[in-house]
Design a protein around this motif. Structure first.
Motif, PDB file in Angstrom:
ATOM      1  N   VAL B  37      43.507  45.582  43.366  1.00 41.21           N
ATOM      2  CA  VAL B  37      42.460  45.400  44.395  1.00 41.21           C
ATOM      3  C   VAL B  37      42.932  45.531  45.843  1.00 41.21           C
ATOM      4  O   VAL B  37      42.115  45.679  46.740  1.00 41.21           O
ATOM      5  N   ASP B  38      44.245  45.472  46.063  1.00 44.13           N
ATOM      6  CA  ASP B  38      44.664  45.419  47.468  1.00 44.13           C
ATOM      7  C   ASP B  38      44.643  46.787  48.151  1.00 44.13           C
ATOM      8  O   ASP B  38      44.274  46.890  49.312  1.00 44.13           O
ATOM      9  N   VAL B  46      41.327  45.456  49.561  1.00 44.43           N
ATOM     10  CA  VAL B  46      41.230  44.230  50.358  1.00 44.43           C
ATOM     11  C   VAL B  46      42.247  44.262  51.505  1.00 44.43           C
ATOM     12  O   VAL B  46      41.984  43.798  52.601  1.00 44.43           O
ATOM     13  N   HIS B  47      43.411  44.842  51.231  1.00 40.55           N
ATOM     14  CA  HIS B  47      44.496  44.940  52.222  1.00 40.55           C
ATOM     15  C   HIS B  47      44.877  43.574  52.783  1.00 40.55           C
ATOM     16  O   HIS B  47      44.957  43.388  54.000  1.00 40.55           O
ATOM     17  N   PRO B 150      36.691  39.791  50.685  1.00 45.30           N
ATOM     18  CA  PRO B 150      36.361  40.054  49.272  1.00 45.30           C
ATOM     19  C   PRO B 150      34.877  39.850  48.950  1.00 45.30           C
ATOM     20  O   PRO B 150      34.387  40.390  47.964  1.00 45.30           O
ATOM     21  N   TRP B 151      34.162  39.088  49.761  1.00 39.81           N
ATOM     22  CA  TRP B 151      32.728  38.879  49.523  1.00 39.81           C
ATOM     23  C   TRP B 151      31.920  40.108  49.915  1.00 39.81           C
ATOM     24  O   TRP B 151      30.816  40.322  49.406  1.00 39.81           O
ATOM     25  N   ALA B 167      43.682  36.926  50.269  1.00 40.64           N
ATOM     26  CA  ALA B 167      44.552  36.981  49.086  1.00 40.64           C
ATOM     27  C   ALA B 167      44.143  35.927  48.059  1.00 40.64           C
ATOM     28  O   ALA B 167      44.089  36.213  46.860  1.00 40.64           O
ATOM     29  N   VAL B 168      43.855  34.706  48.512  1.00 37.82           N
ATOM     30  CA  VAL B 168      43.449  33.687  47.538  1.00 37.82           C
ATOM     31  C   VAL B 168      41.989  33.895  47.097  1.00 37.82           C
ATOM     32  O   VAL B 168      41.657  33.680  45.939  1.00 37.82           O
ATOM     33  N   ALA B 169      41.135  34.372  48.020  1.00 32.49           N
ATOM     34  CA  ALA B 169      39.727  34.608  47.660  1.00 32.49           C
ATOM     35  C   ALA B 169      39.597  35.741  46.645  1.00 32.49           C
ATOM     36  O   ALA B 169      38.704  35.729  45.805  1.00 32.49           O
ATOM     37  N   ALA B 170      40.494  36.736  46.721  1.00 30.59           N
ATOM     38  CA  ALA B 170      40.444  37.887  45.820  1.00 30.59           C
ATOM     39  C   ALA B 170      41.310  37.669  44.581  1.00 30.59           C
ATOM     40  O   ALA B 170      41.550  38.602  43.817  1.00 30.59           O
TER      41      ALA B 170
END
Lengths: 99, 508
Positions: B37-38, B46-47, B150-151, B167-170
């Protein structure tokens, strides 16, 4: 209201050792004026009887025993240097050419 | 996608302890999630990360598993991987602070926070994205491109610690470290539906934290639950002789405070709602969620009163004088001589010319703005009117806190005035950007601790909002207790964590 002129921004940039291009000066000067105008609202809010706070919590000097502890080696300290010579930081000339 | 990445750190710690999983499995799962995902070929990753240390993290994880097999686990979080904001130095791992001026710099030493993570056995997954030198509220001022929320991948994740929060949300990391100078842990927490804690100033060592504003900076936990934040705080906090502003005292267990709060019982707790942190400019949906949270606390037994902190209306202006003043002198060390970028103009330039060219090329717009603003505020003729006046108002803000805490146990407000805005929306309007920190800044000026806990989605846009709890200096345990209580009350209401409602990010 405080206005900050383009010339003033150029002078401050020189003091702060940042070369700003003409385009950057054109862009920055009006933005800084807006910011200064907003923060100028604090003028006169606190009277002479209010002491300044430089730190959130009260602090006193902190001392430690004068003993040698391990620190960086010369190689480690120089590891991020742009240029190194004879185990030292190598820097551009610091005096004017005429000196 | 493995469910392991959706577990809380506390659950992972329990599973490691029970021998149900290994740290290598756990770390690999998160590294795989980062891969998924990053970064994405369409540029819509998300980066959250600027650097991923796959090999190092897996080696640390293997060491952790070996320790555990020998019965020598170093603590509950031994083996639980973590992401670290790129403003903390990591020996052998790049540290850029989101700036071109430090591109490729590999520090020869660990920040104390990082050293404590290593001592406690947490594998470091990598370094997270941030606004350059932590100057910003959207992570768009990173020289390496923004992090996405991420939302909604078209929106900002908050800042400056948008990378850690995202990072924690994703689910790329169960835990992360952030730093908070004016809200850089709490505001990203609010807009990503995660938990963020700014400890009491001096509660967590600043050694190796590349300074933005020394008198305001604090590192702290970025997590998905209050208990996870408390467990992480217990690892990184405490006195450090290498930081002369570090508080010399024993701290209570924040893990215990969070566990106690999770009963949801708020009887005997007096809560103050800050009058000044509401009104014009506050999003209706954010205010609605805030009122609902206050009502929940009342139902749980809390006594709620309104408290006025009149000087808070000057906090933003005060902060934007003190911070640039401190930053302009802190960033003087980036002089192209000892480390970092060196740009050499043509001819035989002097050191000063090299400095000027390097700082022009190496610093981004926001950093230049603040250095020049700080240079102005500190220059003779303006010093008393700006910096001197700001320092006095700082005293008034601390007095407001003192007066409020004489009457109430904690103060509460929405964490940020709005939900996440669109990327680019405020990028070239500094004052609009600065307003995001309206509610978080007073705590930094006074040095008091604060937490942001997710309290639902705003009705108008379906995006997360945050509830801020502030406590007196040294009483960090209160933010964990009240934060955990609110979290538990919402868990009952929602039937699961808020992040379950975030869109899935996997590419098909």
């Amino acid at each position: 209201m405080p206005e900050i002129s383009r010339d003033e921004v150029a002078h401050l940039a020189m003091l702060a050792r940042i070369d700003l291009s003409d385009a950057e000066l054109d862009h920055l000067a009006p933005q800084l004026s807006v910011i200064l105008e907003s923060v100028a609202s604090i003028n006169g809010v606190a009277g002479d009887d209010v002491p300044p706070t430089s730190h959130a919590l009260p602090l006193t000097n902190v001392f430690r025993e004068d003993v040698v502890v391990p620190s960086l080696t010369a190689e480690e300290a120089l590891s991020g240097a742009p240029a190194v010579e004879d185990q030292r930081f190598s820097v551009p000339r610091i005096l004017g050419e005429e000196a | 996608m493995s469910d392991i990445t959706r577990s809380t750190a506390a659950d992972l710690a329990a599973q490691l302890s029970a021998g149900e999983i290994t740290s290598v499995e756990l770390t690999e799962a998160h590294l795989d999630r980062i891969d998924a995902v990053d970064t994405r070929p369409d540029g819509r990753g998300v980066h959250a990360f600027l650097h991923v240390d796959r090999d190092g993290a897996l080696a640390d994880a293997a060491d952790s598993d070996a320790r555990r097999a020998r019965g020598e686990a170093r603590g509950p979080l031994d083996g639980v991987p973590i992401a670290v904001k790129d403003v903390l130095t990591t020996r052998g791992l790049p540290t850029t602070c989101g700036s071109k001026i430090l591109e490729g710099w590999v520090p020869p030493y660990d920040a104390t926070v990082v050293a404590r993570l290593r001592e406690a056995g947490l594998p470091i997954l990598g370094k997270t994205n941030m606004d350059e030198f932590a100057m910003g509220s959207s992570t768009e001022h990173s020289a390496y491109g923004p992090t996405r929320n991420p939302w909604d991948l078209d929106r900002i994740p908050g800042g400056s610690g948008g990378g850690s929060a995202a990072a924690v949300a994703a689910f790329e990391a169960p835990l992360a470290i952030g730093t908070d100078t004016g809200g850089s842990i709490r505001q990203p927490g609010a807009v990503t539906g995660t938990v963020g804690v700014k400890p009491t100033y001096g509660g967590v060592s600043r050694y190796g934290l590349v300074a933005l504003a020394n008198s305001l900076d604090q590192a702290g936990p970025v997590t998905r639950t209050v208990l996870d934040a408390a467990m992480l705080h217990d690892v990184i906090g405490g006195h450090d002789p290498r930081d002369s502003t570090s508080i010399q005292q024993d701290w209570p267990s924040f893990t215990e405070a969070a566990r106690a709060g999770a009963s949801g019982d708020m009887s005997g707790v007096k809560v103050g709602v800050i009058t000044e942190l509401a009104g014009e400019g506050w999003q209706a949906g954010v205010m609605a969620r805030f009122q609902e949270s206050v009502d929940l606390l009342v139902k749980a037994g809390a006594e709620v009163v309104e408290v006025s902190c009149p000087s808070f209306v000057h906090a933003l202006a005060t902060y934007y004088l003190i911070l640039p003043a401190e930053a302009s002198s802190n960033l003087a060390k980036f002089d192209a001589m000892r480390f970092g970028l060196r740009v050499t103009p043509e001819g035989n330039p002097s050191a000063e010319e090299v400095m000027r060219a390097t700082r022009d090329a190496g610093f981004g717009d926001e950093v230049k703005r603040r250095i020049i603003l700080g240079t102005y505020a500190l220059s003779s003729g303006y010093y008393d009117a700006y910096y001197g006046q700001a320092q006095k108002i700082r005293t008034l803000i601390s007095r407001d806190f003192d007066a409020a805490f004489a009457d109430v146990d904690v103060l509460v407000s929405p964490t940020a005035p709005t939900t996440a805005f669109r990327l680019g929306e405020k990028l070239d309007d500094p004052m609009a950007m600065y307003l995001n920190d309206l509610a978080t800044i007073p705590a930094n000026l006074a040095g008091v601790p604060g937490i942001s806990v997710p309290n639902g989605l705003a009705e108008e846009d379906g995006l997360p909002s945050g509830f801020q709890v502030l406590a007196p200096a040294l009483a960090d345990d209160r933010v964990y207790r009240v934060g955990a209580a609110l979290e538990a009350l919402y868990a009952d209401q929602w039937g699961g964590p808020l992040l379950d409602r975030a869109p899935r990010l996997e590419t098909e």
